[in-house]
Motif scaffolding. Structure first.
Motif, PDB file in Angstrom:
ATOM      1  N   ARG A 261      -3.100   7.385   0.462  1.00  8.38           N
ATOM      2  CA  ARG A 261      -4.445   6.891   0.787  1.00  8.38           C
ATOM      3  C   ARG A 261      -4.623   6.764   2.287  1.00  8.38           C
ATOM      4  NH1 ARG A 261      -6.444   1.123  -1.453  1.00  8.38           N
ATOM      5  NH2 ARG A 261      -4.875   0.422   0.038  1.00  8.38           N
ATOM      6  N   ALA A 262      -3.600   6.231   2.957  1.00 13.91           N
ATOM      7  CA  ALA A 262      -3.683   6.056   4.412  1.00 13.91           C
ATOM      8  C   ALA A 262      -3.320   7.334   5.151  1.00 13.91           C
ATOM      9  CB  ALA A 262      -2.756   4.922   4.859  1.00 13.91           C
TER      10      ALA A 262
ATOM     11  N   ASP B 158       0.806  -1.216   0.000  1.00 16.26           N
ATOM     12  CA  ASP B 158       0.000   0.000   0.000  1.00 16.26           C
ATOM     13  C   ASP B 158       0.845   1.274   0.000  1.00 16.26           C
ATOM     14  OD1 ASP B 158      -2.735  -1.148   2.162  1.00 16.26           O
ATOM     15  OD2 ASP B 158      -2.288  -1.463   0.032  1.00 16.26           O
ATOM     16  N   TYR B 159       2.164   1.099   0.034  1.00 17.23           N
ATOM     17  CA  TYR B 159       3.043   2.246   0.219  1.00 17.23           C
ATOM     18  C   TYR B 159       4.029   2.407  -0.934  1.00 17.23           C
ATOM     19  CZ  TYR B 159       1.474   2.959   4.981  1.00 17.23           C
ATOM     20  OH  TYR B 159       0.711   3.247   6.080  1.00 17.23           O
TER      21      TYR B 159
ATOM     22  N   SER C  29       2.058   6.585   2.191  1.00 16.51           N
ATOM     23  CA  SER C  29       0.786   6.196   1.601  1.00 16.51           C
ATOM     24  C   SER C  29      -0.149   7.395   1.632  1.00 16.51           C
ATOM     25  CB  SER C  29       0.164   5.032   2.366  1.00 16.51           C
ATOM     26  OG  SER C  29      -1.164   4.813   1.920  1.00 16.51           O
TER      27      SER C  29
END
Length: 118
Positions: free
Chosen positions: A102-103, A31-32, A100
């Motif tokens: 998104r996070a 995710d990163y 990330s």
């Protein structure tokens, strides 16, 4: 616990090579985007290279293009920075970064010193 652990730094003569490793744990690696930054004494931290662990796309600063190669081993949650044709101006502390959007999270390693002698 999130950890980014750099290794592989050291002293090398100009023209030589080193490979830095960044071993990641404690977060979802895929995710990163994982990047390498460096900071020389008296200078600001600058981005060197980064890689998307999801699609493998890469970025390089102009100063290292053609000399450095970033790669990712997702099975090992590890990113590598192969540094060839090193120059004295590459001397710096090299930091691994995981980001990330998104996070909304970013993590930093503690750094690995690279010294290139002329």
């Amino acid at each position: 616990e999130v950890q980014l652990v750099e290794s592989g730094g050291g002293l090398v003569q100009a023209g030589g090579s080193l490979r830095l490793s960044c071993a990641a744990s404690g977060f979802t690696f895929d995710d990163y985007a994982i990047g390498w930054f460096r900071q020389a004494p008296g200078k600001e931290r600058e981005g060197v290279s980064c890689i998307s662990t999801s699609d493998g796309s890469t970025y390089y600063a102009d100063s290292v293009k053609g000399r450095f190669t970033i790669s990712s081993d997702n099975a090992k949650n590890t990113v590598y920075l192969q540094m060839n044709s090193l120059k004295p101006e590459d001397t710096a502390d090299y930091y691994c970064n995981a980001n990330s959007a998104r996070a909304g999270m970013t993590y930093w390693g503690k750094g690995s010193l690279v010294t290139v002698s002329s």
